[in-house]
Design an enzyme around this catalytic site. Structure first.
Site, PDB file in Angstrom:
ATOM      1  N   LYS A   5      -7.207  72.545 -39.911  1.00  0.00           N
ATOM      2  CA  LYS A   5      -8.116  71.447 -40.247  1.00  0.00           C
ATOM      3  C   LYS A   5      -8.507  70.662 -38.998  1.00  0.00           C
ATOM      4  O   LYS A   5      -9.592  70.090 -38.922  1.00  0.00           O
ATOM      5  CB  LYS A   5      -7.445  70.525 -41.269  1.00  0.00           C
ATOM      6  CG  LYS A   5      -8.331  69.393 -41.761  1.00  0.00           C
ATOM      7  CD  LYS A   5      -7.618  68.563 -42.815  1.00  0.00           C
ATOM      8  CE  LYS A   5      -8.498  67.427 -43.315  1.00  0.00           C
ATOM      9  NZ  LYS A   5      -7.806  66.603 -44.330  1.00  0.00           N
ATOM     10  N   GLN A  68       6.469  74.985 -37.872  1.00  0.00           N
ATOM     11  CA  GLN A  68       7.401  74.520 -38.877  1.00  0.00           C
ATOM     12  C   GLN A  68       7.896  75.697 -39.716  1.00  0.00           C
ATOM     13  O   GLN A  68       7.479  76.839 -39.515  1.00  0.00           O
ATOM     14  CB  GLN A  68       6.784  73.439 -39.763  1.00  0.00           C
ATOM     15  CG  GLN A  68       5.675  73.883 -40.676  1.00  0.00           C
ATOM     16  CD  GLN A  68       5.220  72.773 -41.613  1.00  0.00           C
ATOM     17  OE1 GLN A  68       4.050  72.451 -41.692  1.00  0.00           O
ATOM     18  NE2 GLN A  68       6.146  72.191 -42.355  1.00  0.00           N
ATOM     19  N   GLY A  97       5.969  70.913 -46.146  1.00  0.00           N
ATOM     20  CA  GLY A  97       5.650  69.502 -45.978  1.00  0.00           C
ATOM     21  C   GLY A  97       6.051  68.971 -44.613  1.00  0.00           C
ATOM     22  O   GLY A  97       6.821  69.597 -43.874  1.00  0.00           O
ATOM     23  N   HIS A  98       5.540  67.766 -44.278  1.00  0.00           N
ATOM     24  CA  HIS A  98       5.797  67.230 -42.942  1.00  0.00           C
ATOM     25  C   HIS A  98       7.218  66.707 -42.761  1.00  0.00           C
ATOM     26  O   HIS A  98       7.623  66.361 -41.653  1.00  0.00           O
ATOM     27  CB  HIS A  98       4.770  66.163 -42.564  1.00  0.00           C
ATOM     28  CG  HIS A  98       4.410  65.205 -43.657  1.00  0.00           C
ATOM     29  ND1 HIS A  98       5.314  64.340 -44.237  1.00  0.00           N
ATOM     30  CD2 HIS A  98       3.227  64.981 -44.277  1.00  0.00           C
ATOM     31  CE1 HIS A  98       4.693  63.617 -45.160  1.00  0.00           C
ATOM     32  NE2 HIS A  98       3.426  63.986 -45.213  1.00  0.00           N
ATOM     33  N   ASN A 126      -0.571  62.004 -39.051  1.00  0.00           N
ATOM     34  CA  ASN A 126      -1.316  63.141 -39.571  1.00  0.00           C
ATOM     35  C   ASN A 126      -2.548  63.372 -38.701  1.00  0.00           C
ATOM     36  O   ASN A 126      -3.204  62.416 -38.293  1.00  0.00           O
ATOM     37  CB  ASN A 126      -1.763  62.887 -41.012  1.00  0.00           C
ATOM     38  CG  ASN A 126      -0.592  62.835 -41.987  1.00  0.00           C
ATOM     39  OD1 ASN A 126       0.540  63.140 -41.616  1.00  0.00           O
ATOM     40  ND2 ASN A 126      -0.867  62.453 -43.217  1.00  0.00           N
ATOM     41  N   ASP A 128      -5.399  64.250 -39.517  1.00  0.00           N
ATOM     42  CA  ASP A 128      -6.648  63.812 -40.140  1.00  0.00           C
ATOM     43  C   ASP A 128      -6.726  62.295 -40.318  1.00  0.00           C
ATOM     44  O   ASP A 128      -7.678  61.798 -40.928  1.00  0.00           O
ATOM     45  CB  ASP A 128      -6.870  64.520 -41.475  1.00  0.00           C
ATOM     46  CG  ASP A 128      -5.782  64.215 -42.501  1.00  0.00           C
ATOM     47  OD1 ASP A 128      -4.923  63.349 -42.243  1.00  0.00           O
ATOM     48  OD2 ASP A 128      -5.788  64.852 -43.567  1.00  0.00           O
ATOM     49  N   LYS A 267      -9.566  63.099 -46.178  1.00  0.00           N
ATOM     50  CA  LYS A 267      -9.014  64.054 -47.141  1.00  0.00           C
ATOM     51  C   LYS A 267     -10.089  64.744 -47.963  1.00  0.00           C
ATOM     52  O   LYS A 267      -9.804  65.709 -48.677  1.00  0.00           O
ATOM     53  CB  LYS A 267      -8.051  63.323 -48.097  1.00  0.00           C
ATOM     54  CG  LYS A 267      -6.881  62.630 -47.426  1.00  0.00           C
ATOM     55  CD  LYS A 267      -5.942  63.604 -46.760  1.00  0.00           C
ATOM     56  CE  LYS A 267      -4.713  62.885 -46.205  1.00  0.00           C
ATOM     57  NZ  LYS A 267      -3.814  63.828 -45.471  1.00  0.00           N
TER      58      LYS A 267
END
Length: 365
Positions: A5, A68, A97-98, A126, A128, A267
């Site tokens: 993204k 990750q 997930g983060h 994040n 974004d 988003k």
């Protein structure tokens, strides 16, 4: 969109990653420092990211990447693992997930490398969130107060009903996410009267404190059960964690309320329209709201399903309208915008089924 993204163009031909790189380069230049940029990727975005960052190879910035974890999806009805073998198709796997940040920093060796290079604090955000700029005043506050973990929170707005919040539980701060709330209390969770703040996921972490915690073993974070439906219609669940949930593991943990300008997540295409508009300009990779906007708040923008995919969104605007005086915009159905369109006040455009609406060049509301 598919792929990373961070490679999406968001403003003046610059991508999320371009803006972040510009911010770090500006900070390094004015402070004569060498702050590295870390990118946590997944098995879905790793190769894309490596290709993308080649464009910065000759620029004065150090970019480090680390991957990750990869977890198996679970069938909802049988609770059996979707993949049967480790090499099964990647559609059977997911990045968890983060919250996986902390284990990934240790496993990749990045945490030890940062400490060996004399780095003391890590700013996490994040990719974004275009408002997430490393603010030296916040860092100074962390140093002055001896804070080991700091979460930036901001006041909840109309579009933030699903955002995580902070609660006091069992003598410590805890992150509470919507997925953890029983169905009978969801309305209470979404209420801005009962839960007035949300987590921006802008986090500041003392690396030495993190090293001490991780030396005791993997960090125990609350599990979030995320139900999904695959492309072939199968119901699965993903077990995920959130980075902010780590707040309960740090002895000197705090939250600080920040202005809304530090929380500008993209988003949806509705968010993208706002960012690409004349409400914001760019300076050193940072979004600046124009002085000619009468209000300090941004307009509420709701684009319908015809604008959901990025390619459809871009095809429906010959040029982004002027919205500096806009309060609210709702668009639904097959609507196309010409060049030089100006939208003011409250604007609602609805095309009925089988109807098409073309907003002509130069139109004003």
């Amino acid at each position: 969109m598919s792929g990373a993204k961070s490679a999406l163009e968001v403003k003046d031909g610059m991508t999320f990653l371009d803006l972040t790189v510009a911010q770090v380069q500006h900070l390094n230049r004015i402070r004569a420092v060498d702050i590295p940029l870390l990118l946590m990727t997944s098995f879905n975005t790793y190769e894309d990211t490596l290709r993308i960052i080649q464009k910065y190879a000759d620029q004065p910035i150090k970019i480090l990447t680390f991957n990750q974890s990869k977890y198996p999806r679970i069938f909802t009805d049988t609770l059996q693992l979707c993949p049967r073998h480790a090499r099964d198709d990647k559609k059977h796997w997911y990045p968890p997930g983060h919250g996986d940040l902390y284990d990934s920093l240790v496993r990749s060796g990045i945490l030890d490398r940062l400490l060996a290079d004399g780095k003391e604090y890590l700013f996490v955000s994040n990719s974004d969130n275009l408002g997430a700029v490393a603010d030296q005043r916040i860092l100074q506050h962390i140093v002055n107060t001896g804070t080991d973990f700091l979460m930036e929170i901001t006041n909840k707005g109309k579009a933030d009903v699903k955002g995580g919040t902070l609660i006091q539980y069992d003598g410590s701060l805890r992150l509470l996410e919507l997925a953890q709330v029983p169905s009978e209390h969801v309305d209470d969770f979404k209420s801005a009267r009962k839960f007035k703040i949300i987590n921006t996921n802008n986090l500041w972490i003392n690396l030495k404190a993190l090293k001490m915690i991780m030396a005791k073993g993997s960090m125990d974070l609350d599990i979030i059960v995320n139900p999904k439906v695959t492309d072939d219609g199968k119901c699965i669940i993903q077990l995920e964690t959130a980075a902010g949930a780590a707040i309960r593991h740090f002895r000197n943990a705090r939250a600080i309320t920040v202005p809304r300008s530090r929380f500008l997540p993209v988003k949806s295409c509705s968010d993208l329209l706002l960012i690409r508009s004349d409400i914001y300009s760019l300076k050193d990779g940072q979004l600046i709201m124009g002085d000619n906007r009468m209000f300090s708040t941004v307009p509420v923008i709701k684009l319908g399903d015809h604008f959901k995919k990025i390619q459809d969104f871009e095809a429906r605007f010959k040029k982004i309208p002027t919205i500096i005086d806009l309060d609210h915009l709702t668009v639904a159905g097959d609507v196309h915008f010409g060049k030089g369109v100006t939208l003011r006040g409250t604007v609602i455009i609805i095309a009925n089924e089988s109807q098409k609406i073309d907003i002509p060049d130069g139109a004003e509301s």
